[in-house]
Design an enzyme around this catalytic site. Sequence first.
Site, PDB file in Angstrom:
ATOM      1  N   GLY A  13      79.253 108.671  49.018  1.00 16.90           N
ATOM      2  CA  GLY A  13      79.043 107.831  47.853  1.00 16.90           C
ATOM      3  C   GLY A  13      80.076 106.734  47.678  1.00 16.90           C
ATOM      4  O   GLY A  13      80.363 105.962  48.596  1.00 16.90           O
ATOM      5  N   ALA A  62      87.913 111.748  43.847  1.00 17.12           N
ATOM      6  CA  ALA A  62      87.203 113.034  43.771  1.00 17.12           C
ATOM      7  C   ALA A  62      86.750 113.300  42.337  1.00 17.12           C
ATOM      8  O   ALA A  62      87.526 113.143  41.393  1.00 17.12           O
ATOM      9  CB  ALA A  62      88.116 114.153  44.259  1.00 17.12           C
ATOM     10  N   GLY A  63      85.502 113.701  42.192  1.00 15.08           N
ATOM     11  CA  GLY A  63      85.002 113.957  40.845  1.00 15.08           C
ATOM     12  C   GLY A  63      83.724 114.776  40.852  1.00 15.08           C
ATOM     13  O   GLY A  63      82.987 114.790  41.841  1.00 15.08           O
ATOM     14  N   ILE A  64      83.493 115.457  39.748  1.00 17.89           N
ATOM     15  CA  ILE A  64      82.254 116.205  39.549  1.00 17.89           C
ATOM     16  C   ILE A  64      81.735 115.927  38.146  1.00 17.89           C
ATOM     17  O   ILE A  64      82.469 115.445  37.279  1.00 17.89           O
ATOM     18  CB  ILE A  64      82.453 117.726  39.736  1.00 17.89           C
ATOM     19  CG1 ILE A  64      83.458 118.274  38.712  1.00 17.89           C
ATOM     20  CG2 ILE A  64      82.884 118.039  41.163  1.00 17.89           C
ATOM     21  CD1 ILE A  64      83.531 119.790  38.701  1.00 17.89           C
ATOM     22  N   GLN A 120      79.706 109.605  25.441  1.00 24.06           N
ATOM     23  CA  GLN A 120      78.329 109.530  25.902  1.00 24.06           C
ATOM     24  C   GLN A 120      77.642 110.874  25.673  1.00 24.06           C
ATOM     25  O   GLN A 120      78.269 111.931  25.825  1.00 24.06           O
ATOM     26  CB  GLN A 120      78.287 109.152  27.386  1.00 24.06           C
ATOM     27  CG  GLN A 120      78.835 107.758  27.666  1.00 24.06           C
ATOM     28  CD  GLN A 120      78.744 107.364  29.123  1.00 24.06           C
ATOM     29  OE1 GLN A 120      78.602 108.203  29.997  1.00 24.06           O
ATOM     30  NE2 GLN A 120      78.850 106.073  29.401  1.00 24.06           N
ATOM     31  N   TYR A 126      82.814 115.892  31.098  1.00 26.89           N
ATOM     32  CA  TYR A 126      83.004 114.715  31.938  1.00 26.89           C
ATOM     33  C   TYR A 126      83.751 113.625  31.176  1.00 26.89           C
ATOM     34  O   TYR A 126      84.723 113.047  31.680  1.00 26.89           O
ATOM     35  CB  TYR A 126      81.644 114.203  32.413  1.00 26.89           C
ATOM     36  CG  TYR A 126      81.719 113.044  33.370  1.00 26.89           C
ATOM     37  CD1 TYR A 126      82.074 113.244  34.701  1.00 26.89           C
ATOM     38  CD2 TYR A 126      81.424 111.747  32.952  1.00 26.89           C
ATOM     39  CE1 TYR A 126      82.146 112.177  35.598  1.00 26.89           C
ATOM     40  CE2 TYR A 126      81.491 110.676  33.832  1.00 26.89           C
ATOM     41  CZ  TYR A 126      81.857 110.901  35.150  1.00 26.89           C
ATOM     42  OH  TYR A 126      81.929 109.839  36.026  1.00 26.89           O
TER      43      TYR A 126
END
Length: 230
Positions: A13, A62-64, A120, A126
């Site tokens: 990505g 890096a992320g989820i 959001q 997140y």
Amino acid sequence: MSRLVVITGGTKGIGAAISRRFADAGDKVVALGRADLDVTDEVAVGHVLGSLGEIDVLVNNAGIATSAPVHRTTVEDWQAQLEVNATGAFLCTRAVLPGMRERDRGRIVTVASTAAHVGQLYTAGYTASKHAAVGLMRTVAAEVAGSGVTANAVCPTFVRTDMTTRTIRRVAEATGQSEEDSETSIARLSPLGRLLEPDEVAFAVAFLAAPEAGAINGQTIVLDGGGIQA
């Protein structure tokens, strides 16, 4: 001069696009995926980053992400997102910072999100983690101010990645819309009116990491077409 650039979450990505951009510029790139480094593991972070030599640029990518209303968000999901998105950025930044300060040069760029600026729906973990990541960046920027080291962040809206594809599918399942209509709905959340492409995020990261960007420190670049002006 070729630099050593380390990118967490660098194999897919947004991270893959960032890796390609630096490599195309002639830099030596170390793209770390989940199989290479658990950014939440303090010992592993110290070992892996410490073994690479003099790191000139660190990209915390890096992320989820998971999605649920606050009252349905589990502690496990909340903690996992904070660990990867915020603590991971902290551990990696802490690992490279002493060397950068000693050499009086370096760039740290964190890939955050528009969720680092606003709340959001259905993204408690997140959004909180991205706010934390930007707060960390600003603290580091304050500590290195006046040196040859900078810390900044990019904050994109939804990007065309596997993570966004999963979000689109969840929206389609929840609303009964087609995936195409769900993508359109998500794209309309920002004035841009479309999904960002990974290369657009990579451009912003490379800009902040450029040797000529020494005067830019403690800033966030929002990539959403002008909805958030920060």
